[in-house]
Design a protein around this motif. Sequence first.
Motif, PDB file in Angstrom:
ATOM      1  N   VAL A 167       0.876  -1.171   0.000  1.00  0.00           N
ATOM      2  CA  VAL A 167       0.000   0.000   0.000  1.00  0.00           C
ATOM      3  C   VAL A 167       0.914   1.222   0.000  1.00  0.00           C
ATOM      4  CG1 VAL A 167      -1.814   1.261   1.234  1.00  0.00           C
ATOM      5  CG2 VAL A 167      -1.779  -1.248   1.276  1.00  0.00           C
ATOM      6  N   VAL A 168       0.698   2.104  -0.970  1.00  0.00           N
ATOM      7  CA  VAL A 168       1.615   3.228  -1.164  1.00  0.00           C
ATOM      8  C   VAL A 168       0.852   4.539  -1.062  1.00  0.00           C
ATOM      9  CG1 VAL A 168       3.141   4.317  -2.876  1.00  0.00           C
ATOM     10  CG2 VAL A 168       3.081   1.844  -2.682  1.00  0.00           C
ATOM     11  N   LYS A 169       1.408   5.487  -0.291  1.00  0.00           N
ATOM     12  CA  LYS A 169       0.805   6.829  -0.227  1.00  0.00           C
ATOM     13  C   LYS A 169       1.282   7.617  -1.446  1.00  0.00           C
ATOM     14  CE  LYS A 169       0.805   7.326   4.768  1.00  0.00           C
ATOM     15  NZ  LYS A 169       1.943   7.245   5.644  1.00  0.00           N
ATOM     16  N   ILE A 170       0.361   8.349  -2.061  1.00  0.00           N
ATOM     17  CA  ILE A 170       0.751   9.156  -3.230  1.00  0.00           C
ATOM     18  C   ILE A 170       0.136  10.551  -3.145  1.00  0.00           C
ATOM     19  CG2 ILE A 170       1.062   7.211  -4.824  1.00  0.00           C
ATOM     20  CD1 ILE A 170      -1.773   8.058  -5.986  1.00  0.00           C
ATOM     21  N   LEU A 171       0.728  11.456  -3.902  1.00  0.00           N
ATOM     22  CA  LEU A 171       0.124  12.778  -4.055  1.00  0.00           C
ATOM     23  C   LEU A 171      -0.994  12.667  -5.096  1.00  0.00           C
ATOM     24  CD1 LEU A 171       3.271  15.111  -4.134  1.00  0.00           C
ATOM     25  CD2 LEU A 171       1.853  14.426  -2.170  1.00  0.00           C
ATOM     26  N   ASN A 172      -1.995  13.506  -4.927  1.00  0.00           N
ATOM     27  CA  ASN A 172      -3.140  13.450  -5.845  1.00  0.00           C
ATOM     28  C   ASN A 172      -3.412  14.860  -6.390  1.00  0.00           C
ATOM     29  OD1 ASN A 172      -5.364  12.138  -7.113  1.00  0.00           O
ATOM     30  ND2 ASN A 172      -6.735  12.990  -5.551  1.00  0.00           N
ATOM     31  N   PRO A 173      -2.600  15.308  -7.370  1.00  0.00           N
ATOM     32  CA  PRO A 173      -2.797  16.662  -7.911  1.00  0.00           C
ATOM     33  C   PRO A 173      -4.144  16.753  -8.638  1.00  0.00           C
ATOM     34  CG  PRO A 173      -1.234  15.430  -9.255  1.00  0.00           C
ATOM     35  CD  PRO A 173      -1.527  14.586  -8.053  1.00  0.00           C
ATOM     36  N   PRO A 174      -4.689  17.974  -8.787  1.00  0.00           N
ATOM     37  CA  PRO A 174      -6.014  18.118  -9.417  1.00  0.00           C
ATOM     38  C   PRO A 174      -6.137  17.375 -10.751  1.00  0.00           C
ATOM     39  CG  PRO A 174      -5.327  20.191  -8.470  1.00  0.00           C
ATOM     40  CD  PRO A 174      -4.161  19.254  -8.292  1.00  0.00           C
ATOM     41  N   ILE A 175      -5.073  17.319 -11.505  1.00  0.00           N
ATOM     42  CA  ILE A 175      -5.138  16.669 -12.816  1.00  0.00           C
ATOM     43  C   ILE A 175      -5.437  15.161 -12.695  1.00  0.00           C
ATOM     44  CG2 ILE A 175      -2.652  16.158 -13.023  1.00  0.00           C
ATOM     45  CD1 ILE A 175      -2.898  17.094 -15.944  1.00  0.00           C
ATOM     46  N   ALA A 176      -5.201  14.619 -11.486  1.00  0.00           N
ATOM     47  CA  ALA A 176      -5.421  13.177 -11.289  1.00  0.00           C
ATOM     48  C   ALA A 176      -6.745  12.862 -10.592  1.00  0.00           C
ATOM     49  CB  ALA A 176      -4.260  12.581 -10.482  1.00  0.00           C
ATOM     50  N   TYR A 177      -7.539  13.878 -10.270  1.00  0.00           N
ATOM     51  CA  TYR A 177      -8.766  13.636  -9.494  1.00  0.00           C
ATOM     52  C   TYR A 177      -9.680  12.581 -10.133  1.00  0.00           C
ATOM     53  CZ  TYR A 177      -7.929  17.833  -6.577  1.00  0.00           C
ATOM     54  OH  TYR A 177      -7.411  18.742  -5.714  1.00  0.00           O
ATOM     55  N   GLU A 178      -9.857  12.695 -11.439  1.00  0.00           N
ATOM     56  CA  GLU A 178     -10.768  11.733 -12.094  1.00  0.00           C
ATOM     57  C   GLU A 178     -10.133  10.355 -12.212  1.00  0.00           C
ATOM     58  OE1 GLU A 178     -11.969  13.568 -15.803  1.00  0.00           O
ATOM     59  OE2 GLU A 178     -12.252  15.437 -14.705  1.00  0.00           O
ATOM     60  N   VAL A 179      -8.807  10.327 -12.243  1.00  0.00           N
ATOM     61  CA  VAL A 179      -8.105   9.038 -12.341  1.00  0.00           C
ATOM     62  C   VAL A 179      -8.263   8.268 -11.029  1.00  0.00           C
ATOM     63  CG1 VAL A 179      -5.854   7.933 -12.680  1.00  0.00           C
ATOM     64  CG2 VAL A 179      -6.433  10.004 -13.977  1.00  0.00           C
ATOM     65  N   THR A 180      -8.120   8.987  -9.906  1.00  0.00           N
ATOM     66  CA  THR A 180      -8.167   8.325  -8.598  1.00  0.00           C
ATOM     67  C   THR A 180      -9.585   8.276  -8.029  1.00  0.00           C
ATOM     68  OG1 THR A 180      -7.741  10.433  -7.497  1.00  0.00           O
ATOM     69  CG2 THR A 180      -5.821   9.065  -8.018  1.00  0.00           C
ATOM     70  N   GLY A 181     -10.449   9.138  -8.530  1.00  0.00           N
ATOM     71  CA  GLY A 181     -11.832   9.179  -8.026  1.00  0.00           C
ATOM     72  C   GLY A 181     -11.971   9.927  -6.711  1.00  0.00           C
ATOM     73  N   THR A 182     -10.989  10.776  -6.392  1.00  0.00           N
ATOM     74  CA  THR A 182     -11.072  11.576  -5.170  1.00  0.00           C
ATOM     75  C   THR A 182     -10.413  12.938  -5.392  1.00  0.00           C
ATOM     76  OG1 THR A 182     -10.426  11.730  -2.845  1.00  0.00           O
ATOM     77  CG2 THR A 182      -8.959  10.488  -4.251  1.00  0.00           C
ATOM     78  N   THR A 183     -10.866  13.935  -4.593  1.00  0.00           N
ATOM     79  CA  THR A 183     -10.239  15.261  -4.669  1.00  0.00           C
ATOM     80  C   THR A 183      -9.329  15.512  -3.462  1.00  0.00           C
ATOM     81  OG1 THR A 183     -12.203  16.202  -3.615  1.00  0.00           O
ATOM     82  CG2 THR A 183     -12.124  16.278  -6.024  1.00  0.00           C
ATOM     83  N   ASP A 184      -9.111  14.474  -2.667  1.00  0.00           N
ATOM     84  CA  ASP A 184      -8.171  14.615  -1.549  1.00  0.00           C
ATOM     85  C   ASP A 184      -6.775  14.941  -2.106  1.00  0.00           C
ATOM     86  OD1 ASP A 184     -10.219  13.902   0.098  1.00  0.00           O
ATOM     87  OD2 ASP A 184      -9.551  11.820   0.376  1.00  0.00           O
TER      88      ASP A 184
END
Length: 340
Positions: A196-213
């Motif tokens: 399990v890996v922690k990652i950054l979630n920049p706005p450009i990835a919101y739809e890829v990850t399914g979260t805006t965190d």
Amino acid sequence: MLTTKQKTLRRFWYATVRVDSIASGPKAFTLMGENIVLFLGKDGKPAALEDRCCHRTAKLSKGWVDNGEITCGYHGWTYDGTGKLARIPQFSVETPTPNYKVKSFHAAERFGYVWVCLDEPLAPIIDVEEDGAEGWRRIFQFYDVWHTAPLRLMENSFDNSHFSFVHKGTFGNLNAPKPERYDIEETDYGFFATTVVKILNPPIAYEVTGTTDPETVRTMRNHWYMPFCRRLDIEYPSGIRHVIINCATPIDDENIQLVQLLYRNDTEEQCSTQKLIDWDAAVIAEDREILESTSPDAILDVARKIEFHMPSDRPGMIMRKRLLELLKENGEEEVTKAYA
Ligand code: FES
Ligand SMILES: [Fe+2]
């Protein structure tokens, strides 16, 4: 390890060209240094032959395909999908066609690609349960030539400590360089690694990850299929799964074709195909730049290569061990030009 020198590696399936690219004619491909021609045979299934006419050695890929037979563009000798000479157009109908044949290879269509095995297969083409399954979509992401070795690509696919550095422009966190523990279970096909890996979630990835965190986690279930395929099943807390299939097809000892397919359990409305292609293109461009700077002769001195940077099971070391065992089981030694 010089891939083209290891006969055992000829006994595995590799993804070559998209099957729709041979719908209108033959296509040349180089697999492990072998020049092959791919086309659709009479049964509509892919055929793979040595790309050399047995008359006066012209490349068959310069010719054309009609009704499942390939015609050499030099003097018109025509072959079927097994490589058997079907016709010499200069002969009269009474003259029997000589019993000539060009070398043929195993070929099969899977996941929209033509897979080829140069010798008797040691293992089947990998299985992807999501392919064609309800609730899943398949996205053709890339098939690009990279100046690296297939084992380099595979090692990198299981090396979590590169995220913070190589991927600092996308999801990597430069301030958190210590990778999480990877648990590895060896299997008959290679191994299964989870983390399990922690990652950054920049706005450009919101739809890829399914979260805006601003940060999120990837639960990664990563499979290595000997020698050069992998399946990375990423699950985000949103429930979205991002399943990447890679085949690092050896072209020669210095180049691979990296094939990447993606399966997602969301919809086009949630995240567009183009977005998914662009996102992974940005990620993989980071990998490519660094991998193309490494030596393609993939096995270096163990002492130098030992994975100090990985805190737990060491995937690259296990790959090396398993591949050496595989060669040994098949009566082969490792061939390398830069062992020390
Ligand atoms: S070289 Fe192919 S037909 Fe003559
Ligand atoms: Fe990477």
